[in-house]
Design a protein around this motif. Sequence first.
Motif, PDB file in Angstrom:
ATOM      1  N   LEU A 198     -12.873  -4.638  -5.444  1.00 46.32           N
ATOM      2  CA  LEU A 198     -11.991  -4.226  -4.149  1.00 46.32           C
ATOM      3  C   LEU A 198     -11.379  -5.493  -3.421  1.00 46.32           C
ATOM      4  O   LEU A 198     -12.087  -6.379  -3.597  1.00 46.32           O
ATOM      5  CB  LEU A 198     -12.526  -3.214  -3.493  1.00 46.32           C
ATOM      6  CG  LEU A 198     -12.919  -1.825  -3.849  1.00 46.32           C
ATOM      7  CD1 LEU A 198     -13.913  -1.183  -2.903  1.00 46.32           C
ATOM      8  CD2 LEU A 198     -11.700  -0.971  -3.744  1.00 46.32           C
ATOM      9  N   LYS A 203      -9.342   2.600  -4.871  1.00 45.64           N
ATOM     10  CA  LYS A 203      -8.128   1.830  -4.907  1.00 45.64           C
ATOM     11  C   LYS A 203      -7.606   1.644  -6.028  1.00 45.64           C
ATOM     12  O   LYS A 203      -8.457   1.086  -7.005  1.00 45.64           O
ATOM     13  CB  LYS A 203      -8.291   0.747  -4.057  1.00 45.64           C
ATOM     14  CG  LYS A 203      -8.390   0.735  -2.320  1.00 45.64           C
ATOM     15  CD  LYS A 203      -8.280  -0.600  -1.745  1.00 45.64           C
ATOM     16  CE  LYS A 203      -8.517  -0.169  -0.327  1.00 45.64           C
ATOM     17  NZ  LYS A 203      -7.569   0.683   0.334  1.00 45.64           N
ATOM     18  N   ALA A 240       0.887  -1.212   0.175  1.00 43.91           N
ATOM     19  CA  ALA A 240       0.038  -0.093   0.059  1.00 43.91           C
ATOM     20  C   ALA A 240       0.684   1.244   0.051  1.00 43.91           C
ATOM     21  O   ALA A 240       0.520   2.087   0.519  1.00 43.91           O
ATOM     22  CB  ALA A 240      -1.104   0.032   1.041  1.00 43.91           C
ATOM     23  N   TYR A 256     -13.816   0.687  -7.400  1.00 47.57           N
ATOM     24  CA  TYR A 256     -14.720   1.144  -6.222  1.00 47.57           C
ATOM     25  C   TYR A 256     -15.728   0.291  -5.764  1.00 47.57           C
ATOM     26  O   TYR A 256     -16.612   0.793  -5.019  1.00 47.57           O
ATOM     27  CB  TYR A 256     -15.278   2.324  -6.709  1.00 47.57           C
ATOM     28  CG  TYR A 256     -16.208   2.178  -8.098  1.00 47.57           C
ATOM     29  CD1 TYR A 256     -17.461   1.745  -8.045  1.00 47.57           C
ATOM     30  CD2 TYR A 256     -15.483   2.130  -9.335  1.00 47.57           C
ATOM     31  CE1 TYR A 256     -18.108   1.325  -9.356  1.00 47.57           C
ATOM     32  CE2 TYR A 256     -16.148   1.910 -10.601  1.00 47.57           C
ATOM     33  CZ  TYR A 256     -17.403   1.554 -10.456  1.00 47.57           C
ATOM     34  OH  TYR A 256     -18.118   1.262 -11.808  1.00 47.57           O
ATOM     35  N   ALA A 270      -8.715   1.950 -11.594  1.00 46.92           N
ATOM     36  CA  ALA A 270      -9.332   2.320 -10.461  1.00 46.92           C
ATOM     37  C   ALA A 270     -10.717   1.329 -10.207  1.00 46.92           C
ATOM     38  O   ALA A 270     -11.424   1.414 -10.854  1.00 46.92           O
ATOM     39  CB  ALA A 270      -9.707   3.717 -10.520  1.00 46.92           C
ATOM     40  N   TRP A 317      -1.480  -1.704  -4.540  1.00 46.80           N
ATOM     41  CA  TRP A 317      -2.729  -0.905  -4.357  1.00 46.80           C
ATOM     42  C   TRP A 317      -2.377   0.421  -3.816  1.00 46.80           C
ATOM     43  O   TRP A 317      -1.710   0.531  -2.702  1.00 46.80           O
ATOM     44  CB  TRP A 317      -3.786  -1.691  -3.581  1.00 46.80           C
ATOM     45  CG  TRP A 317      -4.156  -2.902  -4.282  1.00 46.80           C
ATOM     46  CD1 TRP A 317      -3.652  -4.239  -4.211  1.00 46.80           C
ATOM     47  CD2 TRP A 317      -5.447  -3.093  -5.016  1.00 46.80           C
ATOM     48  NE1 TRP A 317      -4.418  -5.158  -4.921  1.00 46.80           N
ATOM     49  CE2 TRP A 317      -5.380  -4.573  -5.453  1.00 46.80           C
ATOM     50  CE3 TRP A 317      -6.118  -2.101  -5.448  1.00 46.80           C
ATOM     51  CZ2 TRP A 317      -6.566  -4.790  -6.444  1.00 46.80           C
ATOM     52  CZ3 TRP A 317      -7.334  -2.614  -6.460  1.00 46.80           C
ATOM     53  CH2 TRP A 317      -7.493  -3.829  -6.947  1.00 46.80           C
ATOM     54  N   LEU A 318      -3.030   1.329  -4.212  1.00 39.97           N
ATOM     55  CA  LEU A 318      -2.892   2.897  -3.932  1.00 39.97           C
ATOM     56  C   LEU A 318      -4.315   3.260  -3.724  1.00 39.97           C
ATOM     57  O   LEU A 318      -5.444   3.322  -4.284  1.00 39.97           O
ATOM     58  CB  LEU A 318      -2.156   3.673  -4.883  1.00 39.97           C
ATOM     59  CG  LEU A 318      -0.787   2.989  -5.545  1.00 39.97           C
ATOM     60  CD1 LEU A 318      -0.351   3.801  -6.860  1.00 39.97           C
ATOM     61  CD2 LEU A 318       0.357   3.176  -4.471  1.00 39.97           C
ATOM     62  N   GLU A 319      -4.206   4.379  -2.810  1.00 39.42           N
ATOM     63  CA  GLU A 319      -5.452   5.138  -2.375  1.00 39.42           C
ATOM     64  C   GLU A 319      -5.720   6.285  -3.480  1.00 39.42           C
ATOM     65  O   GLU A 319      -4.806   6.923  -3.807  1.00 39.42           O
ATOM     66  CB  GLU A 319      -5.599   5.607  -0.692  1.00 39.42           C
ATOM     67  CG  GLU A 319      -5.292   4.552   0.078  1.00 39.42           C
ATOM     68  CD  GLU A 319      -6.493   3.608   0.367  1.00 39.42           C
ATOM     69  OE1 GLU A 319      -7.534   4.107   0.222  1.00 39.42           O
ATOM     70  OE2 GLU A 319      -6.179   2.665   0.804  1.00 39.42           O
TER      71      GLU A 319
END
Length: 239
Positions: free
Chosen positions: A120, A171, A3, A116, A114, A136-138
């Motif tokens: 996920l 994410k 992350a 949502y 991306a 995985w990135l926010e």
Amino acid sequence: MTADGPEPGLVRDPAALRGALSRLNEARLAPERSFARLGSLLSGFEELANVLPGADRRPGEERRSDAAGALAELEALLAEPGAEGGAATLRGYLEPILDRLIEALLDHPERRLAVYGSLLPGENNHHHVATLAGRWLEGTVEGTLCDRGWAARQGYPGFVPGSSGDRVAVKVLESLALPDAWERLDAFEGEAYRRILAPVEMTSRTGAGGETVWRVCNIYELTDLARPARASDRDGAPA
């Protein structure tokens, strides 16, 4: 997968990208090797070259935007009697070149998805992307969630892009394996969802502080074929 925060992105003003991304998303709807697709790719490429940093021009110097017009003239010449196959040949030659140039300008968005909803981590359909090695990135993306589409019948509303200022938390999966998985993922999402390019807001974690940046990512939006979810649908949704 980790992350960790993203590396600094190329985009500092997402509003400047809207026109270019709209053209590129139009190109995805057009048939391959069609004049409509090539024209949209070329227009999108020109707009990207104008708004992204690092363009090869002096401060205050305007970039000429006449390539689309030149292409139309060339297409007309190739459409004259005796040159029936020339236009198709031209399009087949230029399309992959433009695709690769656009990928490079946008820092390879085909490697970013991306998500949502049901894709996920920990959700119903995560197994469709779980085997793709990456991180995985926010982030957040401008738009809203609507209770339409087959996934909404599982409790996962669908994404509708917008410019009202509303944000949807996402994410972002960054993976070198994504380009080979798009056909499979598009088939899984079905006709109720369409994969588009959109700027996703992230925070870079370089140095002592953070900086807001935007990375262009693929995301699945609802199409007109996505019907509203009903309470009676919840137990009978497709997998």
